[in-house]
Write an enzyme that holds these catalytic residues in place. Structure first.
Site, PDB file in Angstrom:
ATOM      1  N   GLY A  71      51.697  58.155  47.751  1.00  0.00           N
ATOM      2  CA  GLY A  71      51.447  57.245  46.651  1.00  0.00           C
ATOM      3  C   GLY A  71      52.110  57.710  45.371  1.00  0.00           C
ATOM      4  N   ASP A  72      52.066  56.845  44.365  1.00  0.00           N
ATOM      5  CA  ASP A  72      52.576  57.142  43.026  1.00  0.00           C
ATOM      6  C   ASP A  72      51.368  57.344  42.132  1.00  0.00           C
ATOM      7  OD1 ASP A  72      53.377  56.807  40.307  1.00  0.00           O
ATOM      8  OD2 ASP A  72      55.185  55.758  40.953  1.00  0.00           O
ATOM      9  N   PHE A  73      51.234  58.528  41.521  1.00  0.00           N
ATOM     10  CA  PHE A  73      49.989  58.788  40.805  1.00  0.00           C
ATOM     11  C   PHE A  73      49.853  58.007  39.497  1.00  0.00           C
ATOM     12  CE2 PHE A  73      52.273  63.072  40.113  1.00  0.00           C
ATOM     13  CZ  PHE A  73      52.862  62.722  38.908  1.00  0.00           C
ATOM     14  N   ASP A  84      51.351  62.750  46.994  1.00  0.00           N
ATOM     15  CA  ASP A  84      52.701  62.780  46.431  1.00  0.00           C
ATOM     16  C   ASP A  84      53.472  61.560  46.918  1.00  0.00           C
ATOM     17  OD1 ASP A  84      55.019  63.736  45.064  1.00  0.00           O
ATOM     18  OD2 ASP A  84      54.396  65.789  45.444  1.00  0.00           O
ATOM     19  N   HIS A  96      53.298  69.055  32.528  1.00  0.00           N
ATOM     20  CA  HIS A  96      54.428  69.383  31.649  1.00  0.00           C
ATOM     21  C   HIS A  96      55.677  68.553  31.957  1.00  0.00           C
ATOM     22  CE1 HIS A  96      56.222  72.920  34.274  1.00  0.00           C
ATOM     23  NE2 HIS A  96      56.239  71.760  34.905  1.00  0.00           N
TER      24      HIS A  96
END
Length: 339
Positions: free
Chosen positions: A225-227, A199, A245
């Protein structure tokens, strides 16, 4: 039947909806007062509540007794105190406090007309980039948001630990796993798992404090991290719980491809959301949650299992099946070929 009107139909369903609205507004005012925190520290009589909060005699007793009938206050010898439900989720001193989360939801839904006319989110989120970091700028805001997510994800995590066969999985990554509630359920039920939450960097502080509260520090790892921009950790199983979603279809395709790249041959992606039943479109919770995603994200919505399956087969997964998880959640199990 006269003039096309069925006289046997009563207004009871509409009146019940109105009563539910009255109850909701009563609870929100109690949250606004921080009533459950005050009474959690020291139970009080109705006159003492009136004096403490500057309320009028005319309605206060009915207000408190309505909270009793709603299961949020207990009344013993004329003194009011929070029930276990309110003590856990509506006392602002607790990490699981949902007051801010519920208040934010109410503010969004007050603007549903604006949302439906414009198609734009009603909570200040204006771009996909920075969707979460733009809304949650400090640790208290992250804690409030993820406290709500924990309440929503708790049943799903417990069900996921049982519905899927984890015996062949060693490394599992919960992508966008927040404070680690789902991973906590998994490692408790399956101690052999090496679980990691992936996350954003600001989430780690609330993750760390939550693991201490659960007595699981050191049992679940955290990878910042940034996915969308960083690779996912190499894994045997990747979980997306109430994540897809939040995003538009193109972003979902990206995440499916990134999951495929992170998995070893024979690995599995596990995806759950409150999905829409494709044929009947009759699950009210799924449809209302989809509207909620419209109100709080630039591109999010619920989707059908078939739509979700398509994104993962396009990404290279060999098979995708769907099974019920819990409540209205549906679990997609996307398997990468062993060879």
């Amino acid at each position: 039947m006269r003039d096309g009107i069925d006289a046997s139909v009563t207004a009871e369903p509409l009146l019940q909806m109105a009563a539910d609205f009255y109850r909701w507004r009563t609870v929100l005012f109690a949250i606004e007062l921080d009533l459950f925190t005050v009474l959690g520290a020291e139970p009080a009589t109705e006159p003492a509540v009136r004096q403490r909060f500057g309320l009028d005699e005319r309605g206060t007793r009915h207000f408190l007794d309505a909270l009793v009938s709603s299961g949020l206050l207990d009344r013993t010898d004329g003194r009011y105190a929070p029930t276990p439900l309110a003590a856990r989720f509506l006392d602002s001193r607790t990490a699981s406090h949902l007051g801010r989360f519920l208040g934010q939801a109410d503010a969004r839904w007050a603007r549903i007309g604006e949302g439906l006319r414009s198609g734009a989110p009603q909570n200040g989120a204006r771009a996909t980039s920075g969707l979460f970091t733009g809304q949650h700028r400090d640790q208290a805001a992250w804690r409030a948001y993820y406290g709500g997510m924990d309440a929503l994800n708790g049943p799903s995590g417990a069900a996921l630990a049982q519905v899927f066969d984890w015996s062949s999985v060693k490394r599992v990554t919960d992508v966008g796993g927040a404070r680690g509630n789902v991973c906590a359920e998994l490692v408790r039920a399956h101690p052999h798992l090496q679980a990691t939450v992936f996350d954003l960097p600001p989430v780690q502080a609330v993750f760390d404090e939550h693991m201490v509260e659960l007595g699981l520090e050191g049992r679940v790892g955290f990878r910042a991290g940034d996915f969308f921009t960083d690779p996912l950790p190499a894994s045997d199983a990747v979980v997306f719980g109430h994540v897809l979603h939040d995003w538009g279809v193109e972003e979902r395709r990206i995440l499916a491809r990134k999951a495929f790249q992170a998995l070893e041959p024979g690995g599995v992606a596990l995806v759950y959301d409150t999905m829409i039943d494709a044929e009947l479109r009759s699950r009210p919770n799924s449809l209302l949650i989809s509207l909620n995603m419209m109100l709080c994200t630039p591109g999010g919505s619920e989707y059908t299992p078939a739509e979700g399956g398509t994104w993962f087969t396009e990404a290279g997964f060999d098979t995708v099946e769907s099974v019920p998880l819990v409540n209205d959640d549906v679990l997609l199990i996307a398997r990468r070929s062993p060879a």
